[in-house]
Every structure is written in structure tokens, then in C-alpha cells.
Design a protein around this motif. Structure first.
Motif, PDB file in Angstrom:
ATOM      1  N   THR A  11      24.583  53.231  87.306  1.00 30.41           N
ATOM      2  CA  THR A  11      24.019  52.960  88.619  1.00 30.41           C
ATOM      3  C   THR A  11      24.363  51.541  89.067  1.00 30.41           C
ATOM      4  O   THR A  11      24.213  50.589  88.305  1.00 30.41           O
ATOM      5  CB  THR A  11      22.486  53.131  88.585  1.00 30.41           C
ATOM      6  N   GLY A  12      24.827  51.413  90.293  1.00 31.05           N
ATOM      7  CA  GLY A  12      25.154  50.100  90.823  1.00 31.05           C
ATOM      8  C   GLY A  12      26.562  49.650  90.503  1.00 31.05           C
ATOM      9  O   GLY A  12      27.001  48.598  90.951  1.00 31.05           O
ATOM     10  N   ARG A  13      27.273  50.437  89.700  1.00 29.24           N
ATOM     11  CA  ARG A  13      28.651  50.087  89.381  1.00 29.24           C
ATOM     12  C   ARG A  13      29.570  51.153  89.942  1.00 29.24           C
ATOM     13  O   ARG A  13      29.243  51.821  90.917  1.00 29.24           O
ATOM     14  CB  ARG A  13      28.800  49.930  87.862  1.00 29.24           C
ATOM     15  N   ARG A  14      30.727  51.350  89.319  1.00 29.62           N
ATOM     16  CA  ARG A  14      31.664  52.333  89.833  1.00 29.62           C
ATOM     17  C   ARG A  14      31.069  53.738  89.791  1.00 29.62           C
ATOM     18  O   ARG A  14      30.329  54.076  88.866  1.00 29.62           O
ATOM     19  CB  ARG A  14      32.967  52.289  89.024  1.00 29.62           C
ATOM     20  N   ALA A  15      31.419  54.559  90.798  1.00 32.68           N
ATOM     21  CA  ALA A  15      30.868  55.910  90.867  1.00 32.68           C
ATOM     22  C   ALA A  15      31.341  56.766  89.702  1.00 32.68           C
ATOM     23  O   ALA A  15      30.587  57.568  89.162  1.00 32.68           O
ATOM     24  CB  ALA A  15      31.255  56.550  92.198  1.00 32.68           C
ATOM     25  N   PHE A  16      32.617  56.590  89.304  1.00 35.75           N
ATOM     26  CA  PHE A  16      33.153  57.369  88.202  1.00 35.75           C
ATOM     27  C   PHE A  16      33.938  56.462  87.257  1.00 35.75           C
ATOM     28  O   PHE A  16      34.500  55.448  87.666  1.00 35.75           O
ATOM     29  CB  PHE A  16      34.064  58.487  88.717  1.00 35.75           C
ATOM     30  N   VAL A  17      33.964  56.853  85.994  1.00 36.17           N
ATOM     31  CA  VAL A  17      34.697  56.110  84.966  1.00 36.17           C
ATOM     32  C   VAL A  17      35.667  57.061  84.291  1.00 36.17           C
ATOM     33  O   VAL A  17      35.311  58.198  83.963  1.00 36.17           O
ATOM     34  CB  VAL A  17      33.743  55.502  83.917  1.00 36.17           C
ATOM     35  N   TRP A  18      36.907  56.623  84.118  1.00 40.47           N
ATOM     36  CA  TRP A  18      37.916  57.450  83.462  1.00 40.47           C
ATOM     37  C   TRP A  18      37.807  57.321  81.950  1.00 40.47           C
ATOM     38  O   TRP A  18      37.806  56.216  81.411  1.00 40.47           O
ATOM     39  CB  TRP A  18      39.315  57.022  83.920  1.00 40.47           C
ATOM     40  N   ARG A  19      37.695  58.446  81.263  1.00 47.04           N
ATOM     41  CA  ARG A  19      37.659  58.470  79.804  1.00 47.04           C
ATOM     42  C   ARG A  19      38.981  59.041  79.299  1.00 47.04           C
ATOM     43  O   ARG A  19      39.279  60.211  79.515  1.00 47.04           O
ATOM     44  CB  ARG A  19      36.501  59.326  79.297  1.00 47.04           C
ATOM     45  N   PRO A  20      39.820  58.234  78.667  1.00 45.26           N
ATOM     46  CA  PRO A  20      41.133  58.713  78.228  1.00 45.26           C
ATOM     47  C   PRO A  20      41.029  59.752  77.124  1.00 45.26           C
ATOM     48  O   PRO A  20      40.058  59.797  76.365  1.00 45.26           O
ATOM     49  CB  PRO A  20      41.814  57.434  77.713  1.00 45.26           C
ATOM     50  N   GLY A  21      42.051  60.607  77.056  1.00 43.60           N
ATOM     51  CA  GLY A  21      42.123  61.619  76.010  1.00 43.60           C
ATOM     52  C   GLY A  21      43.049  61.182  74.890  1.00 43.60           C
ATOM     53  O   GLY A  21      43.402  59.997  74.772  1.00 43.60           O
ATOM     54  N   ALA A  22      43.486  62.139  74.092  1.00 42.97           N
ATOM     55  CA  ALA A  22      44.321  61.828  72.934  1.00 42.97           C
ATOM     56  C   ALA A  22      45.750  61.470  73.317  1.00 42.97           C
ATOM     57  O   ALA A  22      46.443  60.766  72.583  1.00 42.97           O
ATOM     58  CB  ALA A  22      44.323  63.014  71.968  1.00 42.97           C
ATOM     59  N   ILE A  23      46.214  61.953  74.484  1.00 43.87           N
ATOM     60  CA  ILE A  23      47.591  61.724  74.907  1.00 43.87           C
ATOM     61  C   ILE A  23      47.660  60.502  75.822  1.00 43.87           C
ATOM     62  O   ILE A  23      46.884  60.407  76.781  1.00 43.87           O
ATOM     63  CB  ILE A  23      48.147  62.953  75.648  1.00 43.87           C
ATOM     64  N   PRO A  24      48.563  59.567  75.584  1.00 43.95           N
ATOM     65  CA  PRO A  24      48.716  58.402  76.462  1.00 43.95           C
ATOM     66  C   PRO A  24      49.028  58.821  77.889  1.00 43.95           C
ATOM     67  O   PRO A  24      49.684  59.840  78.133  1.00 43.95           O
ATOM     68  CB  PRO A  24      49.889  57.630  75.836  1.00 43.95           C
ATOM     69  N   LEU A  25      48.562  58.037  78.854  1.00 48.38           N
ATOM     70  CA  LEU A  25      48.750  58.368  80.258  1.00 48.38           C
ATOM     71  C   LEU A  25      50.223  58.514  80.623  1.00 48.38           C
ATOM     72  O   LEU A  25      50.598  59.389  81.406  1.00 48.38           O
ATOM     73  CB  LEU A  25      48.097  57.300  81.140  1.00 48.38           C
ATOM     74  N   GLN A  26      51.075  57.649  80.063  1.00 47.30           N
ATOM     75  CA  GLN A  26      52.502  57.726  80.368  1.00 47.30           C
ATOM     76  C   GLN A  26      53.062  59.092  79.973  1.00 47.30           C
ATOM     77  O   GLN A  26      53.843  59.703  80.711  1.00 47.30           O
ATOM     78  CB  GLN A  26      53.257  56.617  79.630  1.00 47.30           C
ATOM     79  N   ASN A  27      52.639  59.599  78.808  1.00 44.80           N
ATOM     80  CA  ASN A  27      53.121  60.910  78.333  1.00 44.80           C
ATOM     81  C   ASN A  27      52.570  62.047  79.184  1.00 44.80           C
ATOM     82  O   ASN A  27      53.243  63.060  79.398  1.00 44.80           O
ATOM     83  CB  ASN A  27      52.726  61.113  76.871  1.00 44.80           C
ATOM     84  N   ILE A  28      51.338  61.882  79.657  1.00 43.38           N
ATOM     85  CA  ILE A  28      50.735  62.903  80.502  1.00 43.38           C
ATOM     86  C   ILE A  28      51.555  63.095  81.773  1.00 43.38           C
ATOM     87  O   ILE A  28      51.820  64.225  82.200  1.00 43.38           O
ATOM     88  CB  ILE A  28      49.280  62.520  80.849  1.00 43.38           C
ATOM     89  N   VAL A  29      51.971  62.001  82.370  1.00 47.32           N
ATOM     90  CA  VAL A  29      52.761  62.074  83.591  1.00 47.32           C
ATOM     91  C   VAL A  29      54.112  62.730  83.327  1.00 47.32           C
ATOM     92  O   VAL A  29      54.574  63.567  84.107  1.00 47.32           O
ATOM     93  CB  VAL A  29      52.943  60.670  84.208  1.00 47.32           C
TER      94      VAL A  29
END
Length: 231
Positions: free
Chosen positions: A113-131
Motif C-alpha cells: 500500500t502506498g507504493r507501486r501497484a504491482f511488483v514483478w516476480r522473476p521466474g527461473a528463466i532470465p528475462l533475456q531468454n524469455i524474450v
């Protein structure tokens, strides 16, 4: 199920199970409306790194040589990705797998509350590989990675406002006499390979030939719908 990599299928696995991905026409449709599919493709292949690379090359070109400063190279190679590219990749991978893959590719959760509406929780695969994985799925799903002469529908320089998966599902049913489920499970690469097999000597359609084929597809599809309504 054993994936056929040549048509875009692949499997990812964690310690618990395997996840099967298929860029079929139906799964492409799960991404969203025709315009949303094209937007996801654009977001995946027009990330910030690509834009910055073009700008850097233009800025540091002297004559026929490009000399990028070390700090620019370091920044460009750091794997920067835009939020749009990440969200598009998440959408595409989720659409192409029937299982919950949030542990692999991450998920969004409500912030405090009072901060960002949503927070990203990373998974097992790096973001670069996901893309990268999502880019491969989109190429096999809506472009097709098979050797074939550019057909009439691709000969125009006009941009495509939307990708209509149903058009290709209908065409596959008409051309190959297969069921709706079989047509929906085709990838674009597979569809093109099947066309190559059925018309091994074709050199692509002229505008008149392509228009005639599409008109014939529309006619046969209307007849098929009418027959099914009668039963």
C-alpha cells in the motif's frame, strides 16, 4: 509429447515437470485480437536495445567505419529490455503452453500500500531468454520459417494491421481436407511446409492466382458452413 523443433515446438522443464510449447494458429489467437497479435510482435522485435544500437551506429559512424566507445558497447551488451518487450514475451509464452508457467517466466503481484501497484516476480528463466523464446514462437506462429517464395499476401509494402488466425485455419481445412482441431494446431511453418509438399513445383502465386485461390477458399468455406448447419 515429443516436440518438433523444425515447426516451432519446444519443451522446457524444471525439477517437477515438462512444459510443452506450440506456436499453433489457435495459440496465436489466444494472444488477443488480430491487432494485439501484431502489436505483441512489434514489441518483441523493436526493443530498446535495437533502437539504441541504430542510434549509436549513426552517431559514431565516420566514413565507412563505426567506432563505438567502450561504455556504449558495455551498455548495449548488458541485455537491456523494455517493459513492453517483457510483457509481450510473457503473453506469448503463456498463450503457447496449456500449463501454468509462472514459475518459469515470472508473474505480477500486488505491491504494498502506498507504493507501486504491482511488483514483478522473476521466474527461473532470465528475462533475456524469455524474450528470445517468445520471438522464436512468433516467427514460427505468424511468419513461418520455411523456404518458400514470397507469396502474394507478402508482396505489398503495406503494413499488416492484424493477424487473423482464422483465415489460415479455414485455408488449411480447405486445402488439406483436415478437421478443425488439426487445422488449429498447425503452426505457420508447418502450414507452409504442407503447401510446399502439395504444390512442389509452384513458384508462388501471381496476384490473379492468389485472388482466385482466396475467392475459392471463401466459397468452399461458405459451402462447408452451410452443410454443417443443415446437419
Amino acid at each position: 509429447m515429443t516436440p518438433i523443433k523444425e515447426i516451432g515446438e519446444f519443451v522446457l522443464a524444471d525439477q517437477v515437470k515438462e512444459y510443452f510449447f506450440r506456436p499453433s494458429f489457435m495459440n496465436m489467437a489466444r494472444i488477443g485480437e488480430p491487432e494485439e497479435i501484431v502489436r505483441a510482435f512489434h514489441d518483441l522485435f523493436n526493443d530498446e536495445a535495437t533502437t539504441l544500437m541504430h542510434r549509436a551506429i549513426k552517431a559514431y559512424t565516420a566514413g565507412n567505419k563505426v567506432r563505438l566507445p567502450e561504455y556504449v558497447l558495455t551498455y548495449l551488451m548488458s541485455g537491456i529490455l523494455t517493459r513492453k518487450a517483457i510483457m509481450a514475451a510473457h503473453l506469448v509464452l503463456s498463450a503457447c503452453c496449456d500449463d501454468d508457467i509462472s514459475e518459469l517466466i515470472g508473474w505480477m503481484k500486488p505491491g504494498r500500500t502506498g507504493r507501486r501497484a504491482f511488483v514483478w516476480r522473476p521466474g527461473a528463466i532470465p528475462l533475456q531468454n524469455i524474450v528470445v523464446l517468445a520471438q522464436g514462437l512468433m516467427l514460427h506462429g505468424i511468419i513461418g520459417k520455411a523456404k518458400i517464395r514470397k507469396l502474394q499476401r507478402h508482396e505489398s509494402n503495406d503494413t499488416t494491421p492484424g493477424f487473423r488466425a482464422t483465415d489460415y485455419i479455414m485455408a488449411a481445412r480447405n486445402h488439406f481436407g483436415i478437421s478443425r482441431d488439426e487445422a488449429e494446431n498447425l503452426t505457420m511453418t508447418e502450414f507452409i511446409l504442407m503447401l510446399n509438399a502439395k504444390y512442389p513445383n509452384q513458384k508462388g502465386f501471381t496476384r490473379e492466382e492468389y485472388d482466385a485461390v482466396m475467392d475459392d477458399d471463401d466459397r468452399r468455406w461458405a459451402e462447408m458452413v452451410e452443410r454443417e448447419q443443415r446437419t
